[in-house]
Design an enzyme around this catalytic site. Structure first.
Site, mmCIF file in Angstrom:
data_model
loop_
_atom_site.group_PDB
_atom_site.id
_atom_site.type_symbol
_atom_site.label_atom_id
_atom_site.label_comp_id
_atom_site.label_asym_id
_atom_site.label_seq_id
_atom_site.Cartn_x
_atom_site.Cartn_y
_atom_site.Cartn_z
ATOM 1 N N CYS A 110 0.812 -1.263 -0.009
ATOM 2 C CA CYS A 110 0.031 0.049 -0.169
ATOM 3 C C CYS A 110 0.949 1.391 -0.117
ATOM 4 O O CYS A 110 0.141 2.487 -0.375
ATOM 5 C CB CYS A 110 -0.965 -0.027 1.164
ATOM 6 S SG CYS A 110 -1.975 -1.611 1.301
ATOM 7 N N HIS A 246 -3.601 7.051 2.839
ATOM 8 C CA HIS A 246 -3.974 5.667 2.248
ATOM 9 C C HIS A 246 -5.394 5.322 3.010
ATOM 10 O O HIS A 246 -5.651 5.559 4.003
ATOM 11 C CB HIS A 246 -2.941 4.728 2.884
ATOM 12 C CG HIS A 246 -3.339 3.301 2.423
ATOM 13 N ND1 HIS A 246 -3.754 2.907 1.277
ATOM 14 C CD2 HIS A 246 -3.170 2.267 3.268
ATOM 15 C CE1 HIS A 246 -3.977 1.465 1.596
ATOM 16 N NE2 HIS A 246 -3.714 1.207 2.703
ATOM 17 N N ASN A 276 -10.114 -0.661 0.570
ATOM 18 C CA ASN A 276 -8.625 -0.356 0.471
ATOM 19 C C ASN A 276 -8.235 -1.045 -0.979
ATOM 20 O O ASN A 276 -8.182 -2.258 -1.290
ATOM 21 C CB ASN A 276 -8.047 -1.098 1.586
ATOM 22 C CG ASN A 276 -6.474 -1.168 1.576
ATOM 23 O OD1 ASN A 276 -6.033 -0.820 0.549
ATOM 24 N ND2 ASN A 276 -6.066 -1.802 2.803
#
Length: 328
Positions: A110, A246, A276
């Site tokens: 990520c 994020h 996500n």
């Protein structure tokens, strides 16, 4: 150096929380309260990571005609590549008119998009490249066990793209903070060619996560890296006009805002609709906020992320891109 154009793409297939409530021991209320996620997008059969990346680049090209002029470097941050090689970056480059450009993938989970931005900035500043196309693209739905309540509900698919190149004086990138600690590797990992981590932790075919440990790490590192990035930029977190974090968990974002003394409204969030999307989450959020006019030239941005590695990254920049819709 700074960001001169942005684009994004998400698959059309929407997966609401009710989808998982129908066969897993969970409810819409439980998912929303724990993560802030209401729905996510999944790629359909035939849609690959490179396909999503190409669509994001085409969106960028539609909004900013001529944005790819001079681009001779393509970087793709992804943990779900079409193949180990050829790189997903090369596959995208060949489909958007950049055949012959240098191309490579970066695998930092990520945090990957921030790492890719820093590489692009450094290579353009050094003269190794004239302009760079940086993409974050993922099909996380195919590397997550859809029978695992702890991970299936969290991840979605999508892609975002930006062009990095020269910008007016006083704008652009101000600082980068990057790091990784492999001691946290067993808390979040995805199998490669080996069946176990160096410490002997066995790896199955899907992404595995210790949610509690990752949450504690994320709350701490998001704040630490953001503060360090602003310090290196000569400012304070209170100077941030927009925090673009994020998109992993709304409670992590809330904790960061509380630490900084920033209202949650100054954090760009869209995980309620996308979940996500790993390396795609920051460029997806950035593109959305530029598109709807929240982000304007001259504003102070802070991009911050964390992920497998365990890794982290943050970037401070003074926004120089055109206002929403310019060049469309």
């Amino acid at each position: 150096m700074g960001i001169t154009a942005v684009g994004a793409y998400a698959p059309a297939q929407v997966i609401p929380n009710a989808h998982y409530a129908a066969y897993l021991d969970t409810t819409d209320e439980w998912i929303v309260s724990r993560s802030g996620i209401c729905e996510r997008r999944h790629a359909t059969e035939g849609e690959t990571t490179s396909h999503l990346g190409v669509q994001a680049v085409r969106d960028l090209m539609d909004r900013y005609p001529g944005a790819l002029d001079g681009v001779d470097l393509v970087l793709c941050a992804t943990s779900s590549p079409d193949a180990m090689f050829p790189s997903t970056a090369a596959l995208i480059a060949g489909q958007v008119g950049l055949k012959g450009a240098a191309a490579m993938d970066l695998s930092v989970a990520c945090s990957g998009f921030l790492y890719a931005l820093s590489v692009a900035q450094a290579m353009v500043a050094a003269g190794t490249a004239r302009r760079a196309l940086v993409i974050g693209a993922e099909v996380m739905s195919r590397v997550v066990d859809q029978q695992d309540r702890n991970t299936a509900i969290l991840f979605g698919d999508g892609a975002g793209a930006v062009v990095v190149g020269p910008v007016p004086a006083g704008t652009g990138f101000q600082s980068f903070v990057l790091g990784a600690d492999s001691a946290g590797g067993p808390s979040l990992f995805l199998r490669g060619v080996c069946g176990a981590l160096p410490d002997g932790t066995p790896m199955g075919p899907y992404l595995e996560q210790n949610g509690r440990e990752v949450f504690k790490f994320a709350v701490r590192i998001l704040g630490d890296s953001a503060e360090e990035a602003m310090r290196r930029a000569g400012g304070r977190v209170q100077d941030i006009d927009w925090l673009i974090p994020h998109q992993a968990n709304v409670r992590i974002i809330q904790a960061a805002c509380e630490r900084f003394g920033l209202p949650l409204e100054r954090a760009v969030t869209n995980l309620d609709r996308y979940g996500n999307t790993s390396a795609a989450s920051i460029p997806l959020a950035l593109a959305e906020a530029v598109r709807d006019g929240r982000i304007q030239p001259g504003q102070q941005l802070l991009l911050a992320g964390f992920g497998g590695g365990l890794s982290w990254g943050a970037a401070a920049l003074r926004w120089s891109g055109p206002a929403a819709g310019a060049g469309a």
